[in-house]
Design an enzyme around this catalytic site. Structure first.
Site, mmCIF file in Angstrom:
data_model
loop_
_atom_site.group_PDB
_atom_site.id
_atom_site.type_symbol
_atom_site.label_atom_id
_atom_site.label_comp_id
_atom_site.label_asym_id
_atom_site.label_seq_id
_atom_site.Cartn_x
_atom_site.Cartn_y
_atom_site.Cartn_z
ATOM 1 N N GLU A 1 5.242 1.393 -0.745
ATOM 2 C CA GLU A 1 4.750 2.698 -1.210
ATOM 3 C C GLU A 1 3.235 2.731 -1.343
ATOM 4 O O GLU A 1 2.644 3.797 -1.530
ATOM 5 C CB GLU A 1 5.424 3.070 -2.540
ATOM 6 C CG GLU A 1 4.913 2.359 -3.767
ATOM 7 C CD GLU A 1 5.450 0.947 -3.995
ATOM 8 O OE1 GLU A 1 5.177 0.386 -5.075
ATOM 9 O OE2 GLU A 1 6.129 0.387 -3.096
ATOM 10 N N HIS B 1 4.266 -3.953 -1.557
ATOM 11 C CA HIS B 1 4.572 -2.592 -2.000
ATOM 12 C C HIS B 1 4.503 -1.641 -0.804
ATOM 13 O O HIS B 1 3.413 -1.194 -0.445
ATOM 14 C CB HIS B 1 3.584 -2.148 -3.085
ATOM 15 C CG HIS B 1 3.818 -2.822 -4.390
ATOM 16 N ND1 HIS B 1 4.715 -2.338 -5.321
ATOM 17 C CD2 HIS B 1 3.302 -3.957 -4.910
ATOM 18 C CE1 HIS B 1 4.728 -3.147 -6.373
ATOM 19 N NE2 HIS B 1 3.884 -4.136 -6.143
ATOM 20 N N CYS C 1 8.963 -5.954 -4.856
ATOM 21 C CA CYS C 1 8.131 -6.770 -5.746
ATOM 22 C C CYS C 1 8.976 -7.436 -6.833
ATOM 23 O O CYS C 1 9.789 -8.305 -6.535
ATOM 24 C CB CYS C 1 6.977 -5.954 -6.309
ATOM 25 S SG CYS C 1 5.667 -6.992 -7.022
#
Length: 193
Positions: free
Chosen positions: A176, A174, A76
């Site tokens: 994650e 993202h 990001c």
């Protein structure tokens, strides 16, 4: 050992939690020696470009990161700061990727937030992942399409969902927060030699 670069980025803990779930040793650090010794480096980011770049410069991480030889993954804002410049705060980046970061035109809701599809070219990051998979985005600025683009997403306009140059990998989304697809991308990064 994976070094997660510490600079007050908002998603550092969630990145480390993902690595913990995958049983991968990691350390959150801004210590140049630890970063240089790490097998791999993750440069995450949620925040504002100019203030983040100021913090990196204070610690001389803006000079260290481009010099790294091991695999590096920008996430990001981490991806955006690896580019040459950013319209957010008229910020000069690290120039690893010779492209600009632009603000989305206000033709739809900005920020681009939520799940969206990405499609791309063969890349070690995407091994075992079906193209046109959905991943999770949260951003108001985008990286232009370029020769470094390894996947594309379309929101208002097509933009680089991921970039690669030599040992530097970067994703706008993202991993994650992107479920099984994101976990696989992190695993693939861990397995890059």
């Amino acid at each position: 050992m994976i070094a997660i670069i510490k600079y007050n980025g908002g998603n550092v803990n969630s990145v480390q939690n993902t690595l913990n779930r995958l049983k991968v040793d990691s350390v959150v650090t801004d210590d140049p020696e630890q970063i240089l010794k790490a097998d791999k480096v993750i440069f995450p980011g949620v925040g504002e470009a100019s203030s983040t770049m100021k913090l990196l410069k204070e610690r001389e991480l803006d000079l260290l990161i481009p010099s790294l030889k091991q695999p590096v993954l920008g996430i990001c804002l981490g991806m955006q700061l690896m580019c040459k410049d950013n319209e957010e705060g008229n910020t000069e980046g690290m120039g690893i990727f010779d492209i600009s970061v632009r603000k989305f035109p206000a033709k739809d809701i900005v920020p681009h937030m939520g799940w969206n599809t990405f499609s791309g070219q063969p890349s070690p990051l995407f091994a075992g992942i079906e193209m046109n998979s959905d991943v999770y985005f949260v951003h108001s600025y985008y990286c232009e399409l370029s020769d470094f683009t390894t996947s594309v997403c379309d929101y208002i306009l097509p933009f680089s969902a991921s970039l690669q140059k030599d040992n530097f990998y970067a994703v706008q989304f993202h991993p994650e927060k992107s479920g099984m697809v994101g976990n696989q991308i992190v695993k693939n990064f861990i397995n890059i030699s």
